[in-house]
Write a protein that holds these residues in place. Sequence first.
Motif, short mmCIF file in Angstrom:
data_model
loop_
_atom_site.label_atom_id
_atom_site.label_comp_id
_atom_site.label_asym_id
_atom_site.label_seq_id
_atom_site.Cartn_x
_atom_site.Cartn_y
_atom_site.Cartn_z
N THR A 186 -8.64 7.66 -4.02
CA THR A 186 -9.11 6.54 -3.21
C THR A 186 -10.11 5.69 -3.99
O THR A 186 -10.85 6.19 -4.84
N MET A 227 0.82 -1.20 0.00
CA MET A 227 0.00 0.00 0.00
C MET A 227 0.86 1.25 0.00
O MET A 227 0.56 2.23 -0.70
N GLN A 258 -10.70 -0.45 -2.99
CA GLN A 258 -9.55 -1.28 -2.61
C GLN A 258 -8.44 -0.47 -1.92
O GLN A 258 -7.61 -1.02 -1.21
N LEU A 259 -8.44 0.85 -2.13
CA LEU A 259 -7.37 1.68 -1.59
C LEU A 259 -7.99 2.91 -0.92
O LEU A 259 -8.31 3.89 -1.57
N SER A 260 -8.13 2.82 0.40
CA SER A 260 -8.69 3.95 1.15
C SER A 260 -7.56 4.90 1.55
O SER A 260 -6.39 4.67 1.23
N LEU A 266 1.91 2.01 -3.44
CA LEU A 266 0.82 2.58 -4.25
C LEU A 266 0.63 4.06 -3.93
O LEU A 266 0.46 4.89 -4.84
N TYR A 267 0.64 4.40 -2.65
CA TYR A 267 0.47 5.80 -2.25
C TYR A 267 1.61 6.66 -2.82
O TYR A 267 1.39 7.77 -3.31
#
Length: 570
Positions: free
Chosen positions: A142, A54, A145-147, A57-58
């Motif tokens: 967001t 994650m 799947q990605l908050s 990704l960020y």
Amino acid sequence: MSSEVHFERESNVVTNGQLNIPLSSYETAMEKISSLITRQRRGEKPPIANKLEMMSLYLKILGLEENINRLNIIHVAGTKGKGSTCIFCEAILMECGFRTGVFTSPHLIDVRERFRIDGIDISEDKFLQYFWDCWNRLEENTTEQLSMPPLFLFLTILAFKIFVSEQVDAAIIEVGLGGKEDSTNVIKEPTVCGITSLGMDHTEILGDTLGQIASHKAGIFKPKVPAFTVPQPPEAMDVILERAKELMVPLEVTEPFDCKQMKGLKLGLSGDHQFYNAALAVSLSRCWLQRTGNWEKKYQNMNLLEAFQLQHFSGRAQIVYESYPNSECSEIMSKNCGGELIFYLDGAHSPESMEACAKWFSNAVRRYEVPSHSSFEVENAEESSENVHILHESKTLGQFEKSFRQILLFNCLDVRNPQILLPRLVNTCASSGIHFSRALFVPNMSKYSKVTSGASVISSDLHGIDLSWQFNLQRIWEKIMLGKETAMSVEKDFRINSEEILPPHEFLYDDASSGGHSYNYLARSAVIPSLPLTIKWLRDCVKEHPSTRLRVLVTGSLHLVGDVLKLLKR
């Protein structure tokens, strides 16, 4: 920052040459950050299984992934001294003329403390600029799947954003928790890695043996990247050595400085344990200079010891002095006949750090006597009121004809073990002839559900406060002092709205053997439901008893230390 000041600035900032981002108030930013706090119980393993994926990704969303590898990172893990080692590295590299960025945790008063540029907390305006840029771009991307990232992940991302944007020459990154699964371990190509002293802490997450803990810490090692550590217990060192061998990491063990090497000079951070951290920082910085091609032209001519003397790190072996001259005293003699209150602050919260704290406190109270105002070193004149002086090391000075009392102001998280921490503190102090006459147990003022700033409003509401943990600490303390369990009716008798919510001032000065208790206090200890009330009560006691100097050790929790500092600065 004054308690009356609130930041309500509105301005436009050009980001990336084109994007206009309005800067809303600092308190609004704190509310946004607070919304990222996960609702897990303190000490529970975080719910994110793929944290590092994650993080990647960020970082891609913000265009930072490749830039991180150009930050020339010093990555530091460990149980004790991580932050101090980072601050020492900062001192060395700044002395060499490099622009530095340092990311540490936790903060004590203001979240900006976590992000230092050239030895100074990032400015409010720059913080807001980088915060809103990160926040808005992440929020726009967001998905189900990605908050939005949890708090520490976001702060780590923000640190990378700040350091890349500020074009630092060296980024010094402290691991948050553990190492292997920490969000800072998204760093793929550090310049050098370091592991400070290891001990038993965060065992509910990292494991209950030194070997398991060492495995997490050594998880920051990268293939063939040099690493340094300090002498460790054999169980931990075996694991570190094995991990280094697996990854072909050149690993060196750095011995601590001794007094002879220091040539009579003192470190800016107090305590004998800092000789380990300072020596490790020298090894890390020397390696950094060598690997970045700056060794010959920079290191040979620098004044290393002078750099170390200038550093400070709030809440670690810190002394805050307050004086209250008696109105009947002459101005010249006021220091001798006025009341004095000295706070010794150290955020120790593991058995090993508590022992180090006790040794520092014992040495400090034996050596430190206060003469006139003119001899004080003030940490920051702008932040110190007329009667508050913040110091970071002990001074050997003349004796005054005053009586002294050592008071403990304590709290710790319920995931810690006070049955280990408190005896370690008491016994280590006692071995140096230092004894506590009273102990005060208080709840922290800060809440884990909210990130606040130095300007945030301090609540005085006591409604619904739970003091069961503080009464448990008091019970343990009384057993240590008396050597046996005592029958305590204090907790069930305690009433939050009672007029006796605070002990009488005589509680601090009467002989403990006289016994007797009422509601929240016993002969040797008291539970007080509010930290602001406690500080005010101590100040009032000193004003009423000018012949006694109170030396208050504040420890057990960095959050408690930060709360006390926030109150003292107001």
